[in-house]
Design a protein around this motif. Structure first.
Motif, short mmCIF file in Angstrom:
data_model
loop_
_atom_site.label_atom_id
_atom_site.label_comp_id
_atom_site.label_asym_id
_atom_site.label_seq_id
_atom_site.Cartn_x
_atom_site.Cartn_y
_atom_site.Cartn_z
N LYS A 60 30.75 54.12 36.57
CA LYS A 60 31.74 53.57 35.64
C LYS A 60 32.07 52.15 36.05
O LYS A 60 32.37 51.88 37.21
N TYR A 61 32.02 51.24 35.08
CA TYR A 61 32.33 49.84 35.37
C TYR A 61 32.69 49.12 34.08
O TYR A 61 32.01 49.28 33.06
N ASN A 62 33.75 48.32 34.14
CA ASN A 62 34.21 47.53 33.00
C ASN A 62 33.72 46.10 33.17
O ASN A 62 34.03 45.44 34.16
N LEU A 63 32.96 45.61 32.21
CA LEU A 63 32.41 44.27 32.30
C LEU A 63 33.48 43.18 32.31
O LEU A 63 33.19 42.03 32.65
N MET A 64 34.71 43.54 31.93
CA MET A 64 35.79 42.57 31.95
C MET A 64 36.43 42.41 33.33
O MET A 64 37.30 41.56 33.51
N ASN A 65 36.01 43.20 34.30
CA ASN A 65 36.51 43.01 35.66
C ASN A 65 36.18 41.59 36.14
O ASN A 65 35.05 41.12 35.97
N GLU A 66 37.14 40.94 36.74
CA GLU A 66 36.95 39.55 37.13
C GLU A 66 35.95 39.39 38.27
O GLU A 66 35.30 38.36 38.41
N THR A 67 35.85 40.41 39.12
CA THR A 67 34.90 40.35 40.22
C THR A 67 33.84 41.43 40.05
O THR A 67 34.12 42.50 39.53
N MET A 68 32.63 41.11 40.48
CA MET A 68 31.53 42.07 40.41
C MET A 68 31.27 42.60 41.81
O MET A 68 30.92 41.84 42.71
N PRO A 69 31.43 43.91 42.01
CA PRO A 69 31.39 44.49 43.36
C PRO A 69 29.97 44.79 43.85
O PRO A 69 29.70 45.88 44.35
N PHE A 70 29.09 43.83 43.71
CA PHE A 70 27.70 44.06 44.10
C PHE A 70 27.38 43.26 45.36
O PHE A 70 27.70 42.07 45.45
N VAL B 180 26.34 43.96 23.38
CA VAL B 180 27.72 44.08 23.85
C VAL B 180 28.49 42.80 23.54
O VAL B 180 29.59 42.83 22.99
N MET B 181 27.90 41.66 23.88
CA MET B 181 28.59 40.38 23.71
C MET B 181 28.79 39.99 22.25
O MET B 181 29.51 39.04 21.96
N ILE B 182 28.17 40.71 21.34
CA ILE B 182 28.38 40.47 19.92
C ILE B 182 29.84 40.66 19.54
O ILE B 182 30.33 40.10 18.55
N TYR B 183 30.56 41.44 20.33
CA TYR B 183 31.97 41.71 20.05
C TYR B 183 32.91 40.73 20.75
O TYR B 183 34.12 40.82 20.60
N PHE B 184 32.34 39.80 21.53
CA PHE B 184 33.16 38.84 22.27
C PHE B 184 33.31 37.54 21.49
O PHE B 184 32.42 37.16 20.72
N ASP B 185 34.41 36.84 21.72
CA ASP B 185 34.51 35.50 21.17
C ASP B 185 33.73 34.55 22.08
O ASP B 185 33.22 34.95 23.14
N ASN B 186 33.61 33.29 21.68
CA ASN B 186 32.76 32.36 22.41
C ASN B 186 33.21 32.17 23.85
O ASN B 186 32.39 32.10 24.77
N ALA B 187 34.53 32.10 24.07
CA ALA B 187 35.04 31.88 25.42
C ALA B 187 34.72 33.06 26.33
O ALA B 187 34.30 32.89 27.48
N THR B 188 34.90 34.28 25.83
CA THR B 188 34.61 35.47 26.63
C THR B 188 33.12 35.60 26.87
O THR B 188 32.69 35.99 27.97
N ARG B 189 32.32 35.29 25.86
CA ARG B 189 30.87 35.35 26.00
C ARG B 189 30.40 34.38 27.08
O ARG B 189 29.54 34.71 27.91
N GLU B 190 30.96 33.19 27.09
CA GLU B 190 30.59 32.20 28.09
C GLU B 190 31.02 32.65 29.49
O GLU B 190 30.27 32.50 30.46
N GLN B 191 32.19 33.22 29.58
CA GLN B 191 32.68 33.73 30.86
C GLN B 191 31.77 34.82 31.40
O GLN B 191 31.43 34.84 32.60
N MET B 192 31.35 35.73 30.52
CA MET B 192 30.45 36.80 30.93
C MET B 192 29.09 36.25 31.36
O MET B 192 28.51 36.69 32.36
N ALA B 193 28.57 35.29 30.61
CA ALA B 193 27.28 34.70 30.94
C ALA B 193 27.33 34.02 32.32
O ALA B 193 26.35 34.09 33.08
N LYS B 194 28.44 33.40 32.65
CA LYS B 194 28.58 32.76 33.96
C LYS B 194 28.56 33.80 35.08
O LYS B 194 27.99 33.57 36.15
N ARG B 195 29.19 34.95 34.83
CA ARG B 195 29.17 36.01 35.84
C ARG B 195 27.76 36.55 36.03
O ARG B 195 27.34 36.82 37.17
N PHE B 196 27.03 36.71 34.94
CA PHE B 196 25.65 37.16 35.06
C PHE B 196 24.81 36.13 35.82
O PHE B 196 23.97 36.48 36.65
N TYR B 197 25.04 34.86 35.52
CA TYR B 197 24.32 33.79 36.21
C TYR B 197 24.56 33.88 37.72
O TYR B 197 23.63 33.79 38.52
#
Length: 286
Positions: free
Chosen positions: A213-223, A235-252
């Motif tokens: 179980k993991y929420n992608l909105m968690n600010e830190t990734m425990p890996f 998934v990101m289709i439901y995000f606004d541009n700011a949230t999508r960019e934030q998520m992409a930075k975490r993936f990066y």
């Protein structure tokens, strides 16, 4: 207003007592979804929110949306909020969905991992928002076919916010509808007949997928270590541009240099200020 008339038609068709979705209640639902799941619901989604959540109120015996909102917020398990989010988003999945990505994984991404990390022999692949497991098992079958008996650790991580779908995924039992485009070779190789209508993923595949179980909105990734490949599709289709960019930075940040990110074909990171390199539609590399 148009949405009001549509709601009245819905109520008459269902034969339900009139329950109004007040503006303040809609804002509470909208803000809760944004804060907890990154899901953006503009004013134009008010009718959708009403029509999809109204049956849930009936199931739970609530007489208005305020009672329902209090119930969701007071549920310490978080499952009530997940049920609400799932009602408001599309969770349609099946094996081999968007097959171009799986072909690219087998032909380019996995050979890159093998060449660059051959000494470690430890594949790190994350299937984010895995839902009921079809995508995660598809990925593991591709990985199994590619690495075979080369001595690699090929266990992959699959995460979702819903304990209900994670349990379903762990069971690994699927209907013919979900398996309709599965190659016959894989059906024979990686599945067993469960009953007249369903098949079950074999243990050799199931034990190579770890569901958490993991929420992608968690600010830190425990890996502890970075991933070679991340799948986070539709998934990101439901995000606004700011949230999508934030998520992409975490993936990066959590990808190895040169690592691969696969998103849904209806999604794009073209407007995101993230140094991910475009490969082809819905595919990026660090």
């Amino acid at each position: 207003m148009v949405y009001y008339r549509l709601e009245q038609v819905f109520l008459l068709r269902e034969g339900l007592d009139a329950i109004e979705l007040k503006e303040t209640e809609f804002r509470q639902i909208r803000d809760f979804l944004k804060e907890n799941f990154g899901i953006s619901m503009g004013d134009e989604k008010r009718t959708l929110v009403y029509s999809r959540l109204r049956p849930l109120l009936r199931e739970k015996g609530f007489s208005d949306f305020s009672q329902f909102i209090d119930y969701v917020k007071s549920d310490n398990s978080g499952e009530a909020s997940v049920v609400m989010a799932n009602r408001l988003t599309t969770n349609h999945t099946f094996f081999m969905r968007e097959p171009e990505h799986f072909e690219l994984l087998a032909k380019e991404a996995l050979p890159w991992v093998e060449n660059e990390f051959g000494r470690e022999k430890d594949l790190r692949l994350w299937c984010a928002a895995c839902s009921s497991g079809e995508e995660a098992y598809t990925l593991q079958m591709i990985v199994k076919d590619y690495f075979g008996d080369k001595g690699w650790n090929t266990e992959i991580l699959a995460t979702d916010i819903s304990e209900k779908v994670l349990l379903q995924a762990s069971n690994g039992i699927y209907s013919g509808e979900s398996l309709r485009v599965m190659p016959n070779e894989w059906l024979k190789k990686y599945f067993t007949q469960y009953d007249n209508e369903n098949m079950r993923v074999k243990e050799e595949i199931k034990r190579q997928v770890t569901f958490r179980k993991y929420n992608l909105m968690n600010e830190t990734m425990p890996f502890k270590r970075k991933f070679h490949v991340i799948f986070c599709r539709n998934v990101m289709i439901y995000f606004d541009n700011a949230t999508r960019e934030q998520m992409a930075k975490r993936f990066y940040d959590i990808l190895e240099p040169g690592g691969w990110l696969f998103i849904g074909h209806s999604e794009s990171l073209s407007s995101a200020d993230v140094p991910l390199k475009y490969v082809q539609p819905a595919v990026y590399r660090r």
